[in-house]
Design an enzyme around this catalytic site. Sequence first.
Site, PDB file in Angstrom:
ATOM      1  CD  GLU A  93      -2.833  -1.400   2.254  1.00 30.32           C
ATOM      2  OE1 GLU A  93      -3.934  -1.925   2.066  1.00 30.32           O
ATOM      3  OE2 GLU A  93      -2.409  -1.116   3.370  1.00 30.32           O
ATOM      4  CB  CYS A 106       2.703   7.018   3.649  1.00 32.91           C
ATOM      5  SG  CYS A 106       3.267   5.745   4.784  1.00 32.91           S
ATOM      6  CB  CYS A 113       7.617  -5.749   8.118  1.00 31.20           C
ATOM      7  SG  CYS A 113       9.017  -5.042   9.030  1.00 31.20           S
ATOM      8  CB  CYS A 117       6.900  -3.918  15.755  1.00 33.86           C
ATOM      9  SG  CYS A 117       8.550  -3.419  15.255  1.00 33.86           S
ATOM     10  CB  CYS A 120       3.378  -3.123  13.467  1.00 31.40           C
ATOM     11  SG  CYS A 120       3.455  -2.811  11.694  1.00 31.40           S
ATOM     12  CB  SER A 208      10.017   5.786   9.420  1.00 33.90           C
ATOM     13  OG  SER A 208       9.649   5.299  10.695  1.00 33.90           O
ATOM     14  CB  SER A 230       9.774   3.061  15.248  1.00 36.17           C
ATOM     15  OG  SER A 230       9.222   3.472  14.029  1.00 36.17           O
ATOM     16  CB  CYS A 350       0.494   4.967  11.595  1.00 36.93           C
ATOM     17  SG  CYS A 350       0.773   6.643  11.188  1.00 36.93           S
TER      18      CYS A 350
HETATM   19  N1  SAH Z   1       9.212  -0.004   9.521  1.00 37.50           N
HETATM   20  C1  SAH Z   1       9.418   1.364   9.745  1.00 37.50           C
HETATM   21  C2  SAH Z   1       8.472   2.251   8.973  1.00 37.50           C
HETATM   22  C3  SAH Z   1       7.042   1.830   8.860  1.00 37.50           C
HETATM   23  S1  SAH Z   1       5.972   1.965  10.208  1.00 37.50           S
HETATM   24  C4  SAH Z   1       9.340   1.680  11.199  1.00 37.50           C
HETATM   25  O1  SAH Z   1       8.931   0.827  11.967  1.00 37.50           O
HETATM   26  O2  SAH Z   1       9.741   2.789  11.578  1.00 37.50           O
HETATM   27  C5  SAH Z   1       5.585   3.714  10.435  1.00 37.50           C
HETATM   28  C6  SAH Z   1       5.268   4.042  11.903  1.00 37.50           C
HETATM   29  O3  SAH Z   1       3.985   3.523  12.315  1.00 37.50           O
HETATM   30  C7  SAH Z   1       6.293   3.447  12.854  1.00 37.50           C
HETATM   31  O4  SAH Z   1       6.663   4.362  13.844  1.00 37.50           O
HETATM   32  C8  SAH Z   1       5.497   2.298  13.452  1.00 37.50           C
HETATM   33  O5  SAH Z   1       6.043   1.885  14.669  1.00 37.50           O
HETATM   34  C9  SAH Z   1       4.126   2.903  13.582  1.00 37.50           C
HETATM   35  N2  SAH Z   1       3.073   1.907  13.808  1.00 37.50           N
HETATM   36  C10 SAH Z   1       3.114   0.576  13.564  1.00 37.50           C
HETATM   37  N3  SAH Z   1       1.949   0.006  13.919  1.00 37.50           N
HETATM   38  C11 SAH Z   1       1.156   0.983  14.397  1.00 37.50           C
HETATM   39  C12 SAH Z   1      -0.175   1.025  14.876  1.00 37.50           C
HETATM   40  N4  SAH Z   1      -0.940  -0.073  14.923  1.00 37.50           N
HETATM   41  N5  SAH Z   1      -0.692   2.210  15.257  1.00 37.50           N
HETATM   42  C13 SAH Z   1       0.050   3.335  15.171  1.00 37.50           C
HETATM   43  N6  SAH Z   1       1.309   3.364  14.700  1.00 37.50           N
HETATM   44  C14 SAH Z   1       1.864   2.212  14.315  1.00 37.50           C
HETATM   45 FE1  SF4 Z   2       8.054  -3.570  10.458  1.00 38.37          FE
HETATM   46 FE2  SF4 Z   2       7.892  -0.973  11.111  1.00 38.37          FE
HETATM   47 FE3  SF4 Z   2       5.801  -2.625  11.498  1.00 38.37          FE
HETATM   48 FE4  SF4 Z   2       7.973  -2.861  13.017  1.00 38.37          FE
HETATM   49  S1  SF4 Z   2       6.574  -1.098  12.941  1.00 38.37           S
HETATM   50  S2  SF4 Z   2       6.850  -4.567  12.067  1.00 38.37           S
HETATM   51  S3  SF4 Z   2       9.572  -2.386  11.563  1.00 38.37           S
HETATM   52  S4  SF4 Z   2       6.680  -2.061   9.542  1.00 38.37           S
END
Ligand code: SAH
Ligand code: SF4
Length: 372
Positions: A93, A106, A113, A117, A120, A208, A230, A350
Amino acid sequence: MPDKANLLGFDAAGLERFFAALGEKPFRARQVLRWIHRAGEDDFAAMSDLAKGLREKLAAAAVVAAPRVVADSVAADGTRKFLVDVGNANAVEAVFIPEDDRGTLCVSTQAGCAMECRFCSTGRQGFNRNLTTAEIIGQLWLATRALRGGAARLGGAAQGAARERPVSNVVLMGMGEPLLNLDNVVPALRLMLDDNAYGLSRRRVTVSTSGIVPLIDRLREECPVALAVSLHAPDDALRDRLMPINRKYPLAELLAACRRYLERAPRDFITFEYVMLAGVNDAPEHADALVRLLADVPAKVNLIPFNPFPGSGFERSPREAIRAFNERLNAAGLVTTTRKTRGDDIDAACGQLAGRIQDRTRRAARLARVAT
Ligand code: SAH
Ligand code: SF4
């Protein structure tokens, strides 16, 4: 016959090499770069200031192939989500977020990934593969074209339209960990910065990362753009739980890499993202610990209200808790903003990006077992 080269995936240097192999001069490569990225043109026949012979030569040896858009949805607030086919039943996306003074795209860098995390949705789904440079820059190419309503014809009055840039900022905050795909991400970044392509300043392009220390150093050497990290927790014990990468690169190492990055960064601060999870990381003590942690790193903090997805096991912090947390950081001198949640009615916020990923790591199944 060998496959035709996809010119969308070449940065200026790569395209010049390709043209040299065809026996063509470097300035021709720059001309074609402008057609592809500034005009959004994918048809060599329409590149009217190239000699007919060169156009035919290119058509025989190359294509300009962006990934296909399989769904295009617009949220109530104007956020627009493109679901982009990247082959083999995978889709990623890209999300366009219009604001008064800018338009931010974005972009995704991987199908899925591998970082796991916990909060996410992309991380829950597992990993399939790295996107190619053409697939990464292709998201900007196709979004620009869609937002303009088609390819802009270079030449005459249309020149103005060609220069129109609906996307003024790019953030690599879609699906995937950009630093784990630097070989393909760096050429895409160079195209974003190239005046013959998108001409964005380094400050308007943000990578990021979840914090892969040696690769932060590599980005600093190869293509320093604005950096967002992050963070999501102010101490190692909690960050270990939320982000497994912290066990490998704990906070002290991560913050040292951030300080090194600032020697080259186009901005004089690092943005730290902090997702607000109710009862997990949103207490006043967490805010105080965050202030201490970031005391000697020039920083801005961006609080992200958690965006729920089915089975996440987390809840968004109450609005009042987010406001108090934000104020506490500001009062301590840490510049902090809270991200507005955009596009959540089309699952474009996000952490909600799901796409369609064939998990090659069986991660999704394993994480589901852990969660139960
Ligand atoms: N992988 C990279 C970039 C993509 S995520 C990273 O982790 O930085 C973009 C942002 O959204 C990151 O800060 C991530 O931690 C945050 N994010 C992930 N899941 C989320 C959620 N469910 N709600 C809000 N932010 C989230
Ligand atoms: Fe991957 Fe970023 Fe999601 Fe972590 S927050 S699982 S690094 S996309």
